[in-house]
Write an enzyme that holds these catalytic residues in place. Structure first.
Site, PDB file in Angstrom:
ATOM      1  N   CYS A  80       0.846  -1.191   0.000  1.00 39.96           N
ATOM      2  CA  CYS A  80       0.000   0.000   0.000  1.00 39.96           C
ATOM      3  C   CYS A  80       0.885   1.245   0.000  1.00 39.96           C
ATOM      4  O   CYS A  80       1.916   1.284   0.646  1.00 39.96           O
ATOM      5  CB  CYS A  80      -0.870  -0.028   1.252  1.00 39.96           C
ATOM      6  SG  CYS A  80      -1.952   1.382   1.429  1.00 39.96           S
ATOM      7  N   CYS A  83       1.185   4.562   3.997  1.00 36.98           N
ATOM      8  CA  CYS A  83       1.987   4.951   5.167  1.00 36.98           C
ATOM      9  C   CYS A  83       3.407   4.424   5.035  1.00 36.98           C
ATOM     10  O   CYS A  83       3.823   3.528   5.751  1.00 36.98           O
ATOM     11  CB  CYS A  83       1.361   4.397   6.442  1.00 36.98           C
ATOM     12  SG  CYS A  83      -0.375   4.767   6.641  1.00 36.98           S
ATOM     13  N   CYS A 183      -7.341  -0.919   7.768  1.00 33.38           N
ATOM     14  CA  CYS A 183      -6.566   0.299   7.550  1.00 33.38           C
ATOM     15  C   CYS A 183      -6.509   1.047   8.868  1.00 33.38           C
ATOM     16  O   CYS A 183      -7.533   1.270   9.507  1.00 33.38           O
ATOM     17  CB  CYS A 183      -7.208   1.174   6.477  1.00 33.38           C
ATOM     18  SG  CYS A 183      -6.341   2.738   6.273  1.00 33.38           S
ATOM     19  N   TYR A 335      -6.381  31.648  -1.155  1.00 32.96           N
ATOM     20  CA  TYR A 335      -6.538  30.196  -1.344  1.00 32.96           C
ATOM     21  C   TYR A 335      -7.302  29.655  -0.129  1.00 32.96           C
ATOM     22  O   TYR A 335      -6.843  28.763   0.564  1.00 32.96           O
ATOM     23  CB  TYR A 335      -5.191  29.482  -1.454  1.00 32.96           C
ATOM     24  CG  TYR A 335      -4.247  30.003  -2.514  1.00 32.96           C
ATOM     25  CD1 TYR A 335      -4.287  29.474  -3.806  1.00 32.96           C
ATOM     26  CD2 TYR A 335      -3.317  31.000  -2.227  1.00 32.96           C
ATOM     27  CE1 TYR A 335      -3.402  29.932  -4.781  1.00 32.96           C
ATOM     28  CE2 TYR A 335      -2.433  31.462  -3.192  1.00 32.96           C
ATOM     29  CZ  TYR A 335      -2.477  30.931  -4.463  1.00 32.96           C
ATOM     30  OH  TYR A 335      -1.599  31.382  -5.411  1.00 32.96           O
ATOM     31  N   GLU A 356     -10.930  32.206  -3.253  1.00 40.21           N
ATOM     32  CA  GLU A 356     -10.761  30.786  -3.592  1.00 40.21           C
ATOM     33  C   GLU A 356     -11.320  30.526  -4.986  1.00 40.21           C
ATOM     34  O   GLU A 356     -12.319  31.106  -5.380  1.00 40.21           O
ATOM     35  CB  GLU A 356     -11.497  29.945  -2.525  1.00 40.21           C
ATOM     36  CG  GLU A 356     -11.913  28.547  -2.908  1.00 40.21           C
ATOM     37  CD  GLU A 356     -10.743  27.603  -3.169  1.00 40.21           C
ATOM     38  OE1 GLU A 356      -9.741  27.652  -2.424  1.00 40.21           O
ATOM     39  OE2 GLU A 356     -10.832  26.826  -4.135  1.00 40.21           O
ATOM     40  N   ASP A 405      -2.282  30.242   1.569  1.00 37.32           N
ATOM     41  CA  ASP A 405      -2.200  28.783   1.752  1.00 37.32           C
ATOM     42  C   ASP A 405      -2.375  28.090   0.398  1.00 37.32           C
ATOM     43  O   ASP A 405      -3.373  27.431   0.150  1.00 37.32           O
ATOM     44  CB  ASP A 405      -3.305  28.352   2.736  1.00 37.32           C
ATOM     45  CG  ASP A 405      -3.280  26.862   3.056  1.00 37.32           C
ATOM     46  OD1 ASP A 405      -2.308  26.169   2.690  1.00 37.32           O
ATOM     47  OD2 ASP A 405      -4.246  26.379   3.680  1.00 37.32           O
ATOM     48  N   CYS A 432       2.022  23.334   1.874  1.00 35.56           N
ATOM     49  CA  CYS A 432       2.104  21.867   1.937  1.00 35.56           C
ATOM     50  C   CYS A 432       3.276  21.383   1.099  1.00 35.56           C
ATOM     51  O   CYS A 432       3.420  20.190   0.861  1.00 35.56           O
ATOM     52  CB  CYS A 432       0.798  21.236   1.467  1.00 35.56           C
ATOM     53  SG  CYS A 432       0.300  21.769  -0.171  1.00 35.56           S
TER      54      CYS A 432
HETATM   55  N1  SAH Z   1      -6.874  27.243   3.279  1.00 32.17           N
HETATM   56  C1  SAH Z   1      -7.737  26.126   2.994  1.00 32.17           C
HETATM   57  C2  SAH Z   1      -7.451  25.381   1.692  1.00 32.17           C
HETATM   58  C3  SAH Z   1      -6.038  25.289   1.237  1.00 32.17           C
HETATM   59  S1  SAH Z   1      -5.792  24.180  -0.102  1.00 32.17           S
HETATM   60  C4  SAH Z   1      -7.767  25.176   4.162  1.00 32.17           C
HETATM   61  O1  SAH Z   1      -6.958  25.281   5.066  1.00 32.17           O
HETATM   62  O2  SAH Z   1      -8.629  24.297   4.192  1.00 32.17           O
HETATM   63  C5  SAH Z   1      -5.490  25.270  -1.451  1.00 32.17           C
HETATM   64  C6  SAH Z   1      -6.749  25.854  -2.050  1.00 32.17           C
HETATM   65  O3  SAH Z   1      -6.356  26.699  -3.120  1.00 32.17           O
HETATM   66  C7  SAH Z   1      -7.709  24.838  -2.655  1.00 32.17           C
HETATM   67  O4  SAH Z   1      -8.967  25.022  -2.066  1.00 32.17           O
HETATM   68  C8  SAH Z   1      -7.731  25.190  -4.149  1.00 32.17           C
HETATM   69  O5  SAH Z   1      -9.011  25.021  -4.733  1.00 32.17           O
HETATM   70  C9  SAH Z   1      -7.345  26.647  -4.125  1.00 32.17           C
HETATM   71  N2  SAH Z   1      -6.730  27.193  -5.346  1.00 32.17           N
HETATM   72  C10 SAH Z   1      -5.869  26.597  -6.199  1.00 32.17           C
HETATM   73  N3  SAH Z   1      -5.457  27.450  -7.147  1.00 32.17           N
HETATM   74  C11 SAH Z   1      -6.084  28.627  -6.914  1.00 32.17           C
HETATM   75  C12 SAH Z   1      -6.069  29.890  -7.556  1.00 32.17           C
HETATM   76  N4  SAH Z   1      -5.324  30.105  -8.627  1.00 32.17           N
HETATM   77  N5  SAH Z   1      -6.829  30.876  -7.036  1.00 32.17           N
HETATM   78  C13 SAH Z   1      -7.580  30.654  -5.929  1.00 32.17           C
HETATM   79  N6  SAH Z   1      -7.623  29.484  -5.277  1.00 32.17           N
HETATM   80  C14 SAH Z   1      -6.893  28.475  -5.765  1.00 32.17           C
END
Ligand code: SAH
Length: 474
Positions: A80, A83, A183, A335, A356, A405, A432
């Protein structure tokens, strides 16, 4: 030493850890990136690439095992893809993640850094996911051990019978599925539900999806278990047979009365994505409710929500601490997804503006703000690189704090330029992917100093890393 065309390097002493779950050995001035080994192992490596000063390959024989190794706890380990780091004690995993962030920042970012704060490790290192998605396949993946124990059919391995399976894809192989028995990523009744659905389907001879021929009834199974106890199940079918479907859905409903939202979806498309599909509520509530601290979030079958709820609380509280809010700030949450960061910090801000790309996520953000009686948030759908221009900032107020983010690719360069132009006094960058974050920090270094940095472990036993950085305008 050469064997056929493949180069085999023998008795390599694995010295350290590299990015992406690989480790490093050195031989004759060459760096070898190795899959499947940990520092301290002595291994034979079959190379898949060999360049002038580096090579990469897979450990195929272990001559000595590292004293740092731990016995993996999962019977599916090694097959898998879930992990991969179970053979490392958790403290080592954290150490390597911390080191990777530090390496990326120095190597790619090349910016001056304050002392890194220690990575925020998870208290709960198993059963930490709130959502799992399983795949049905008419083709079970045979492990090497299973193959070895089978009598070899006369016409060779191709004659192996196709057995239906329910579990996870083999990494890199979409038509084969590992039949998962247990799992450790989600608590019960997750395993019980999956195994009962499989057993019922086999007894009733309901067909499992055949991806090559695009036929078969059962296709995917999503289980979401919230920290509030809410339990959502969505069973996805590739075709519709009403009698069979009703039989199965009733079986699930009767067998697991703890399910609070039971959905099914008919997905006749060629791909598994549900964003353009309509899940149908069979029983219970339309939403599951998840909780972060005191705040509640409605989660529908298609909504995104951070998969590790407890560590999302840690991540957001570190983000909030780095945002250093007094209560009178205009904060941008770029984001923003379903608005969870913005909502969590809104009690300390004058106003929060989220942006977003995905319209449904913004609908959820509005819902979530309403659910928590929050009135100082605004959420907008659009590409941050397009939406966040001078007019937008002028209209909603100059940013005191920008929280960003982005997805793994990092920020769009146009957005980086816009941030530099807006000169927000403080930026919190949640990432991330420390490699793209480091690249962006280098661009921001023109006007910003990195003033705090702290990684967070959202996914124990994997090599995924989340990292939070605070930047202050010079
Ligand atoms: N801050 C949020 C999500 C982060 S993930 C949380 O903590 O849950 C990154 C996000 O960026 C996703 O929801 C994705 O849809 C968005 N995203 C990706 N490219 C983008 C863009 N060009 N403009 C706006 N949002 C975008």
């Amino acid at each position: 030493m050469r064997k056929g065309k493949k180069i085999l390097l023998e008795n390599l002493e694995v010295q350290s850890y590299a990015a992406g779950g690989k480790s490093i050995a050195r031989i004759e001035g060459k760096v070898v990136f190795i899959e499947g080994a940990v520092p301290g192992d002595v291994v034979d490596v079959r190379l898949s690439k060999s360049k002038k000063d580096w090579a990469e390959g897979k450990a195929i024989r272990f001559k000595k095992l590292s004293p740092d190794r731990e016995e993996p706890f999962c019977s599916h380990f090694g097959v898998c893809g879930g992990c991969k780091w179970q053979m490392l004690p958790y403290e080592k995993q954290l150490k390597y993640k911390q080191q990777e962030v530090s390496d990326q920042m120095h190597r790619i970012g090349k910016v001056a850094l304050p002392e890194m704060q220690p990575i925020a490790g998870a208290d709960q290192i198993r059963e930490y996911r709130n959502k799992l998605e399983f795949t049905f396949s008419n083709k079970k993946y045979y492990t090497q051990e299973e193959l070895d124990s089978l009598p070899m059919p006369e016409d060779g391995p191709r004659g192996l019978p196709s057995i239906p399976a329910l579990g996870f894809h083999v990494p890199g192989s979409f038509d084969k599925v590992i039949d998962i028995d247990h799992c450790h990523l989600q608590s019960e009744p997750s395993n019980a539900i999956r195994n009962a659905v499989r057993k019922y389907a086999l007894e009733k001879e309901i067909s499992f999806y055949d991806i090559r021929n695009h036929v078969g009834l059962l296709r995917n199974l999503m289980v979401r278990l919230c920290t509030t106890g809410d339990l959502m199940v969505n069973l996805v079918w590739g075709e519709d047979d009403e009698d069979v479907r009703m039989g199965m859905m009733d079986f699930i409903k009767m067998s697991f009365p703890e399910i609070t939202s039971l959905y099914y979806t008919i997905n006749r498309k060629f791909n598994d994505s549900l964003h353009d599909q309509e899940p149908i509520l069979y029983h219970g509530n339309a939403y599951a409710v998840e909780q972060l601290g005191e705040l509640k979030f409605k989660v529908s079958p298609k909504s995104f929500f951070q998969t590790n709820t407890r560590q999302a609380e840690r991540l957001y509280s570190i983000t909030k601490e780095f945002a250093d809010l007094k209560g009178d700030e205009v904060v941008y949450d770029l984001y923003c997804g379903t608005g969870s960061i913005g909502i969590c910090i809104s009690d300390k801000a004058k106003k929060v503006i989220g942006v977003e790309l995905i319209a449904e996520a913004i609908e959820d953000a509005h819902e979530n703000a309403k659910l928590n009686n929050i009135n100082n948030t605004l959420f907008f759908t659009g590409d941050v690189a397009q939406v966040c221009d001078d007019v937008f900032f002028e209209k909603h107020g100059r940013p005191d704090v920008i929280i960003t983010d982005p997805p793994r690719a990092g920020m769009h360069e146009r957005l980086v330029q816009q941030i530099l132009q807006m000169r927000a006094p403080l930026v919190v960058y949640v990432s991330c992917n420390p490699a793209t974050q480091a690249r962006d920090l280098q661009l921001l270094a023109e006007a910003y100093d990195v003033t705090a940095i702290r990684p967070v472990d959202m996914f124990p036993h994997t090599h995924h890393i989340e990292n939070v950085v605070q930047l202050k305008l010079r």
